[in-house]
Design a protein around this motif. Structure first.
Motif, PDB file in Angstrom:
ATOM      1  N   VAL A  34       0.826  -1.212   0.000  1.00 35.58           N
ATOM      2  CA  VAL A  34       0.000   0.000   0.000  1.00 35.58           C
ATOM      3  C   VAL A  34       0.858   1.259   0.000  1.00 35.58           C
ATOM      4  CG1 VAL A  34      -1.682   1.331   1.335  1.00 35.58           C
ATOM      5  CG2 VAL A  34      -1.948  -1.144   1.088  1.00 35.58           C
ATOM      6  N   LYS A  35       1.921   1.261   0.803  1.00 37.29           N
ATOM      7  CA  LYS A  35       2.737   2.463   0.949  1.00 37.29           C
ATOM      8  C   LYS A  35       3.980   2.452   0.062  1.00 37.29           C
ATOM      9  CE  LYS A  35       1.243   3.474   5.668  1.00 37.29           C
ATOM     10  NZ  LYS A  35       1.672   3.878   7.035  1.00 37.29           N
ATOM     11  N   GLY A  36       4.195   1.355  -0.671  1.00 37.10           N
ATOM     12  CA  GLY A  36       5.348   1.301  -1.571  1.00 37.10           C
ATOM     13  C   GLY A  36       6.673   1.233  -0.841  1.00 37.10           C
ATOM     14  N   LEU A  37       6.693   0.577   0.334  1.00 31.46           N
ATOM     15  CA  LEU A  37       7.914   0.477   1.134  1.00 31.46           C
ATOM     16  C   LEU A  37       8.529  -0.904   0.916  1.00 31.46           C
ATOM     17  CD1 LEU A  37       6.532   2.051   4.447  1.00 31.46           C
ATOM     18  CD2 LEU A  37       7.634   3.222   2.513  1.00 31.46           C
ATOM     19  N   LYS A  38       9.451  -1.021  -0.008  1.00 28.12           N
ATOM     20  CA  LYS A  38      10.010  -2.328  -0.363  1.00 28.12           C
ATOM     21  C   LYS A  38      11.456  -2.509   0.112  1.00 28.12           C
ATOM     22  CE  LYS A  38       6.166  -2.970  -2.589  1.00 28.12           C
ATOM     23  NZ  LYS A  38       6.066  -2.965  -4.040  1.00 28.12           N
ATOM     24  N   ARG A  39      12.036  -1.497   0.736  1.00 33.98           N
ATOM     25  CA  ARG A  39      13.406  -1.604   1.245  1.00 33.98           C
ATOM     26  C   ARG A  39      13.369  -1.981   2.720  1.00 33.98           C
ATOM     27  NH1 ARG A  39      16.413   3.810  -0.419  1.00 33.98           N
ATOM     28  NH2 ARG A  39      18.146   2.681   0.527  1.00 33.98           N
ATOM     29  N   PRO A  40      14.246  -2.903   3.149  1.00 34.43           N
ATOM     30  CA  PRO A  40      14.159  -3.436   4.522  1.00 34.43           C
ATOM     31  C   PRO A  40      14.176  -2.382   5.610  1.00 34.43           C
ATOM     32  CG  PRO A  40      15.674  -4.754   3.205  1.00 34.43           C
ATOM     33  CD  PRO A  40      15.296  -3.575   2.366  1.00 34.43           C
ATOM     34  N   TYR A  41      15.114  -1.437   5.537  1.00 34.98           N
ATOM     35  CA  TYR A  41      15.238  -0.462   6.628  1.00 34.98           C
ATOM     36  C   TYR A  41      14.006   0.436   6.703  1.00 34.98           C
ATOM     37  CZ  TYR A  41      17.006   3.345   9.501  1.00 34.98           C
ATOM     38  OH  TYR A  41      17.160   4.298  10.479  1.00 34.98           O
TER      39      TYR A  41
END
Length: 366
Positions: free
Chosen positions: A21-28
């Protein structure tokens, strides 16, 4: 441990929804967003929450790689749209990665200590072969906890020495196919008729069970699917080991066709589609590649275009040269030979040209 898998995968589904939904695909970045929520709602430990976030991000990296490689169809296809339109989902019993902070190996006593939602469980015995135990001494990185058919497995990553590839004295060409799984430029045909009989028998059994649509039929379908996958993997391991041993013994490299995206490029008749799409092209190529790397055998992938239509003797290319599935007859020089053998010879010739031209990584001669 089963409860731990369930909780971790429920947490992974929540993190996946947030990432989608938020486009957060990087681990950190994703960890900052969901870390405290995962710990509060699911009771995960600190490191377990970190592993869950990393697992979700790795899943999206894999999805992107599959889309880029065309494994989910061309742009605009239904399968690709479906994969891109919803978050990645994890089964309740999907594998869960553990690092050294939440899983400890004791190789001397052959036990492991594992973090679970009910606390750390110590001195859990494990079994493996003597060869695997030696490899575990060089274990590095994560270990995956897998539940399969009611049994728990730990899959560990190990490092093995990789010798420098030698300068090959020619190449062993390998033609991969459906009727004959692998045919070499030496004329050897590997796992053809016998394996196809096995696959046809299972295909017919699947068709009968699918018509029944009962719970027991579905259970049997699940069981035979796994059995067939194990049989295919065993066959591919055997073929790969034999090919690498032959190449190493004769100081040659191995030449393979680059079959990436073959399912999208190749069209087949309706009765052939099942055989084409159920055969593990990539698995056999991967097995050959990694076994060759462990033995220091060079591997070259070549363009498969016209390898079945080109004469390995004179080089004349015409579609009429391929008289039938098994017979090749050159319209120019008149040579007659097994079609797959001819194709493997062409693959070997192309690999030699590519190698001499320096278009692949070659071993250092210093």
């Amino acid at each position: 441990m089963a409860a731990t898998l369930r909780v971790c995968n429920h947490a992974a589904n929540l993190a996946s929804e947030v990432a989608f939904v938020k486009g957060l695909k990087r681990p950190y970045v994703l960890q900052k967003e969901v870390y405290f929520r995962l710990r509060a709602e699911f009771g995960l430990g600190a490191q377990a929450a970190v592993r869950v976030v990393k697992k979700v991000c790795d899943a999206y990296v894999t999805l992107t790689a599959n889309i880029t490689a065309g494994n989910l169809g061309p742009e605009g296809s239904k399968r690709r749209k479906r994969a891109q339109s919803k978050p990645v989902r994890f089964r309740e019993d999907a594998a869960q990665p553990f690092d050294d902070r939440i899983l400890t190996w004791n190789l001397d006593q052959r036990t492991v200590s594992v973090w679970t939602v009910a606390g750390r469980i110590k001195a859990i015995p494990f079994v493996c072969s003597e060869q695997a135990l030696k490899l575990l001494a060089s274990r590095k990185g994560e270990s995956d906890l897998v539940l399969r058919e009611g049994m728990f497995f730990l899959t560990a990553t190990v490092e093995v020495p990789e010798p420098e590839p030698y300068e090959p004295d020619g190449f062993l060409g390998v033609d991969l196919g459906i009727v004959n799984i692998a045919t070499t430029s030496d004329g050897d045909i590997l796992a053809g008729r016998r394996l196809n009989r096995y696959r046809r028998r299972h295909r017919d059994l699947r068709a009968k069970l699918q018509k029944k649509r009962t719970k027991s039929a579905k259970r049997i379908l699940k069981r035979i699917r796994r059995r067939e996958a194990r049989h295919a993997a065993h066959t591919n391991h055997t073929i790969a080991k034999q090919l690498v041993a032959t190449a190493e013994r004769t100081s040659r490299g191995i030449a393979l066709e680059d079959l990436g995206g073959i399912r999208q490029r190749v069209t087949a008749r309706k009765h052939q589609r099942s055989s084409l799409h159920s055969w593990a092209f990539a698995q056999l190529g991967a097995f050959i590649t990694y076994k060759a790397r462990r033995a220091g055998v060079p591997v070259v992938f070549v363009d498969p275009r016209d390898t079945s239509r080109r004469c390995s003797g004179c080089g004349y290319t015409h579609r009429a040269n391929r008289v039938s599935q098994a017979r090749f007859a050159c319209r120019s020089c008149g040579i007659v030979m097994h079609a797959d053998h001819n194709g493997s010879c062409n693959i070997a010739h192309r690999a030699d040209v590519v190698w001499q031209r320096g278009a692949v990584n070659r071993p250092s001669t210093a």
